[in-house]
Write a protein that holds these residues in place. Sequence first.
Motif, short mmCIF file in Angstrom:
data_model
loop_
_atom_site.label_atom_id
_atom_site.label_comp_id
_atom_site.label_asym_id
_atom_site.label_seq_id
_atom_site.Cartn_x
_atom_site.Cartn_y
_atom_site.Cartn_z
N PHE A 51 1.10 -0.66 -0.08
CA PHE A 51 -0.32 -0.19 0.26
C PHE A 51 0.68 0.75 0.27
O PHE A 51 1.53 1.35 1.09
N GLU A 52 0.69 2.05 -0.66
CA GLU A 52 1.36 3.21 -1.24
C GLU A 52 0.45 4.79 -1.06
O GLU A 52 -0.21 4.40 -1.95
N SER A 53 0.43 5.61 0.00
CA SER A 53 -0.33 6.47 -0.07
C SER A 53 0.28 7.71 -0.67
O SER A 53 1.61 8.12 -2.03
N THR A 54 -0.77 8.31 -1.06
CA THR A 54 -0.39 9.42 -1.61
C THR A 54 -0.24 11.20 -0.54
O THR A 54 -1.29 11.79 -0.83
N GLN A 55 1.20 10.84 -0.94
CA GLN A 55 1.10 12.33 0.56
C GLN A 55 1.99 13.12 -0.17
O GLN A 55 1.83 14.10 0.14
N ASN A 56 1.93 13.24 -1.65
CA ASN A 56 2.99 13.95 -2.04
C ASN A 56 1.87 15.57 -2.39
O ASN A 56 2.10 16.87 -3.30
N ARG A 57 0.48 15.22 -2.09
CA ARG A 57 -0.61 16.12 -1.90
C ARG A 57 -0.99 16.67 -0.54
O ARG A 57 -1.95 15.31 -0.91
N LYS A 58 -1.03 17.20 -0.47
CA LYS A 58 -1.85 17.60 0.94
C LYS A 58 -4.09 16.64 0.64
O LYS A 58 -4.05 16.39 2.02
N ARG A 59 -4.16 17.36 0.42
CA ARG A 59 -5.57 17.36 -0.31
C ARG A 59 -5.65 15.94 -1.07
O ARG A 59 -6.96 15.45 -0.93
N MET A 60 -4.89 14.87 -1.07
CA MET A 60 -5.14 13.07 -1.57
C MET A 60 -4.32 12.76 -0.22
O MET A 60 -3.73 11.66 -0.73
N SER A 61 -3.76 13.15 1.13
CA SER A 61 -2.76 12.33 1.36
C SER A 61 -4.12 11.23 1.99
O SER A 61 -2.70 10.61 3.82
N THR B 138 -5.81 -0.47 7.71
CA THR B 138 -5.57 1.11 7.06
C THR B 138 -6.76 1.34 7.85
O THR B 138 -7.46 2.56 8.36
N GLU B 139 -7.75 0.76 8.30
CA GLU B 139 -8.64 0.95 9.46
C GLU B 139 -8.05 1.52 10.92
O GLU B 139 -8.26 2.56 11.07
N LYS B 140 -7.12 1.21 11.22
CA LYS B 140 -6.47 1.40 12.42
C LYS B 140 -5.47 3.03 12.10
O LYS B 140 -4.76 2.98 12.92
N ASN B 141 -4.67 3.19 10.30
CA ASN B 141 -4.32 4.55 10.80
C ASN B 141 -5.44 5.51 10.46
O ASN B 141 -6.49 5.54 9.65
N PRO B 142 -4.82 6.17 11.11
CA PRO B 142 -5.73 7.39 11.80
C PRO B 142 -5.84 8.61 9.86
O PRO B 142 -6.83 8.99 9.91
N LEU B 143 -5.02 8.45 9.63
CA LEU B 143 -4.99 9.19 7.98
C LEU B 143 -5.97 8.29 6.55
O LEU B 143 -6.43 9.20 5.92
N ILE B 144 -5.46 7.42 6.91
CA ILE B 144 -6.17 6.28 5.34
C ILE B 144 -7.93 6.26 5.65
O ILE B 144 -8.03 6.30 6.34
N GLU B 145 -8.30 6.89 4.34
CA GLU B 145 -10.13 7.12 4.56
C GLU B 145 -10.24 6.75 2.77
O GLU B 145 -10.94 6.13 3.18
N LYS B 146 -8.90 6.18 2.68
CA LYS B 146 -9.79 5.94 1.20
C LYS B 146 -9.01 4.83 0.04
O LYS B 146 -7.27 5.30 0.14
N VAL B 147 -9.21 3.59 -0.11
CA VAL B 147 -8.34 2.64 -0.29
C VAL B 147 -8.78 2.12 -1.89
O VAL B 147 -9.85 1.92 -2.51
N SER B 148 -7.37 2.93 -3.06
CA SER B 148 -7.97 2.44 -4.35
C SER B 148 -6.91 1.45 -5.28
O SER B 148 -6.41 0.77 -4.16
N LEU B 149 -7.22 1.07 -6.30
CA LEU B 149 -6.79 -0.21 -6.97
C LEU B 149 -7.44 0.65 -8.64
O LEU B 149 -8.25 0.92 -9.02
N GLY B 150 -6.27 0.14 -9.23
CA GLY B 150 -6.89 -0.18 -10.84
C GLY B 150 -6.12 -1.46 -11.19
O GLY B 150 -5.23 -2.51 -10.67
#
Length: 177
Positions: free
Chosen positions: A81-91, A121-133
């Motif tokens: 799992f890789e987060s999208t941290q390079n943009r605050k609005r997507m963190s 992810t449910e325990k991680n306070p920052l992650i709200e959305k998990v995506s995939l292609g």
Amino acid sequence: MSILKTIGSYIVRTGKIEDAEVTLDIQRSVVSEGEYLIAYPEEFTNTLNQQREYIQNILENENETINVAEKDGEVDGWIVFESTQNRKRMSHTGSFGMLIRNNYRGLGIGKMLLQVLLDWTEKNPLIEKVSLGVFATNHRAISLYKKMGFIEEGRKINEFKFDDNEYVDDILMYKLV
């Protein structure tokens, strides 16, 4: 070693630097099949050192994770799992990739890896959305994702072109956690 889940004789544990060789081997194997990943075999040139660095970077980021499925000391699949941290609005978002050796698909390894990831992810306070292609032709994976609560949110039409002018859509899926 942090064991996160046990099913039968399989365990899912947090990945470690020492898993670089086996995870790279699994990735090369899946790439060589030519069905489920974007890269052609000749385009996939990652080295063992690059894989070690990749795993190290994942492990150093509290909003990213890598887990492996192991049986009798052999790793047969992994998920990252890789987060999208390079943009605050997507963190609050991130995406995952999962690779399982060909002969070990259909045994519940993917479900086990994905469940451990969703628990994390449910325990991680920052992650709200998990995506995939996922390739539209990867019916087994799509079925698993739907069973695990993922919803299709879009489709990139003819996103991937194969050698024989066959096109495959990229299905974009998500789950809110």
